[in-house]
Design a protein around this motif. Structure first.
Motif: not given
Length: 536
Positions: A145-146, A425-427, A64-69, A11-15
């Motif tokens: 990115i997600y 993306f979240g809090g 695209d809701p599945s990939s946009t940033s 879970r540490r593969t943050f881009l």
């Protein structure tokens, strides 16, 4: 989704990467609705049936809701697409969207979620478990990115047409709903290129037209949730120039405007607009090149932090619309904890730390992005570090050019001053910590801090916190905040506030106002459960 399915993953593969949007980072309080903390309109008249108009500050080519940033796409898609759970960006609580209830626990790593009965996409097709499964695959496809944000979730599988089974990599994962809210559900059979151009969702609004200059939405006739659109149209003008946004808002062309410049707040208020100013996670951070001396010496990094006159930066570069960092989170956030080390302007302490470090200050290259606030802050940073004996030269460029130069890892820079904010993306605190301090490009090559004992300790604490909840989890996060404040490899200097203007308490020149609208602490504007009121 290829390599991610069917196996445990780190879970540490943050881009990492430059985020396109900003936001408040309050921990979810678990309500099951998306009611806005709304302004009360004094306008009396016909509710709904009009056109909501908005001035957007960003543009994009990927919706695209599945990939946009994209800041624009993320904000508009709140009205168009649903996840199993949604997030209310006024206070970051999560609520049911397509889900009918909280995840039902089967065992420590297995949960089930049922889908709202008779939910349909705007094209008339029914929403099923297949759509949820496929949307998760798209969101976690290699290179998306997600991927890193969803790493605690091992898989999403179909149990039956109306139920999905979710496996987690973290036992008793307390932030499951928050992370599931990142996955926006689109039709499984839809082409991803089509979703980039004009996505189909199950939310209260649907796209009608998209151009480089404007977006037009209309009510989704198939929506059966609790917040249907009450107006006939939702129109966005893409006005990246702040002067153009200001003009459109003051003359009433738009009913809401995002990203109000600090020096325009009084002008808008005097015109009759309501301006909501919210403290968010819009960080302006300082990063050190730890691959070279003297920045590998923690005392030198601390000396720089004590040398900074942050109050002067806030007053001069941000017109007072920010707060100095006293933690990795702003003080308004639910998980805030005042760090054991707080950096206030103390030139004598800074000089003492330089002396203790044994280094002799020399030439320093301070890189910055071309963000206006950052460029103005850089002048103060140079002055403060020059006072310590350094000789600072400032090199400003676009964000892509800046990071391209830093990623070359040729040692040609010393410090980076830049903006960023992953909270769009979240809090949840783990997500916010992982954005910069995860096992990613920031910690591997940009900073880099990954090989230190302190980084390893940080991640031991972060892993522990993910299995906890309540006071125990907060206590562990507090240890994380203290460790970061002591080591400052990359650390906030200040947190900017976000201002949004609206014709809500008073009508515009055409007698139209918004009911239920309130600004948020991130880029984007939420029009869910918002409607126009037109004076008769």
């Amino acid at each position: 989704m290829g390599k991610l399915f069917g196996r445990q993953l780190s879970r540490r593969t943050f881009l990492g990467g430059a985020v396109a949007a900003a936001g408040m980072g309050l921990t979810a309080c678990g309500n099951n609705n998306n009611n806005n903390a709304s302004n009360t309109s004094d306008v009396k008249g016909e509710a709904g049936g009009g056109t909501i108009t908005a001035g957007a500050a960003y543009s994009t080519q990927n919706y695209d809701p599945s990939s946009t940033s994209s800041a624009l796409a993320l904000g508009v898609n709140w009205q168009v697409s649903e996840g199993l759970y949604g997030m209310n960006y006024h206070d970051y609580h999560v609520f049911n969207e397509l889900a009918t209830a909280d995840p039902q626990k089967v065992d420590d790593t297995t949960f089930e979620v049922s889908i709202r009965k008779d939910a349909k996409f705007s094209d008339g097709t029914a929403v099923s478990a297949d759509d949820v499964v496929e949307s998760f695959k798209r969101a976690t496809a290699e290179g998306n990115i997600y991927v890193s944000m969803l790493a605690p979730i091992a898989s999403v599988e179909k149990k039956d047409d109306a139920t999905v089974t979710i496996k987690t990599n973290v036992p008793n994962f307390s932030l499951l709903k928050e992370r599931l809210s990142i996955v926006r559900v689109v039709p499984a059979k839809s082409a991803q290129d089509d979703m980039k151009k004009m996505p189909v969702g199950s939310g209260p609004w649907m796209y009608k037209t998209i151009s480089d200059n404007s977006l037009d939405l209309e009510p989704n006739p198939n929506y059966n949730g609790v917040t249907p659109a009450k107006d006939k149209a939702l129109h966005y003008d893409i006005l990246k120039d702040p002067t153009a946004r200001l003009t459109a808002q003051t003359d009433g062309t738009t009913l809401a405007m995002e990203m109000v410049p600090a020096d325009a707040i009084d002008q808008l208020k005097n015109a009759g607009c309501t301006v909501d100013t919210v403290q968010g996670f819009g960080v302006r951070f300082l990063m050190y090149n730890l691959s070279k001396a003297p920045w590998d010496n923690v005392k030198v990094r601390q000396a720089v932090m004590y040398a900074l006159d942050t109050d002067k930066m806030i007053a001069n570069a941000l017109a007072g619309q920010a707060e100095a960092a006293t933690c990795y989170l702003p003080s308004s956030f639910s998980n805030y904890h005042k760090a054991a080390t707080v950096y206030t302007h103390d030139e004598e302490k800074a000089k003492s730390l330089i002396k203790d470090s044994g280094i002799t200050p020399g030439e320093v290259v301070l890189r910055t992005t071309d963000n206006e606030q950052v460029k103005n802050m850089a002048t103060e940073v140079k002055q403060d570090l020059d006072a310590l004996g350094f000789k600072v030269s400032i090199q400003t460029d676009t964000s892509p050019a800046t990071y391209s130069a830093i990623d070359a890892a040729d040692g040609s820079w010393d410090l980076l001053l830049a903006p960023g904010d992953p909270s769009c993306f979240g809090g949840d605190t783990d997500l916010l910590l992982n954005w910069w301090y995860g096992d990613n490009i920031w910690m591997k090559t940009r900073c880099p801090w990954k090989e230190t004992d302190e980084w390893k300790k940080l991640h031991e604490l972060m892993d522990k916190a993910l299995t906890q909840s309540g006071a125990d989890q907060q206590s562990t996060w507090n240890e994380c905040f203290d460790l970061l404040a002591e080591n400052v490899p990359l650390y906030p200097v200040l947190f900017a506030k976000t201002s949004t203007a609206s014709w809500s308490e008073k009508p515009n020149g055409n007698g139209v106002a918004l009911q239920g609208f309130k600004g948020i602490g991130t880029t984007g504007m939420s029009f869910v459960d918002v409607n126009t009121v037109t004076q008769k």
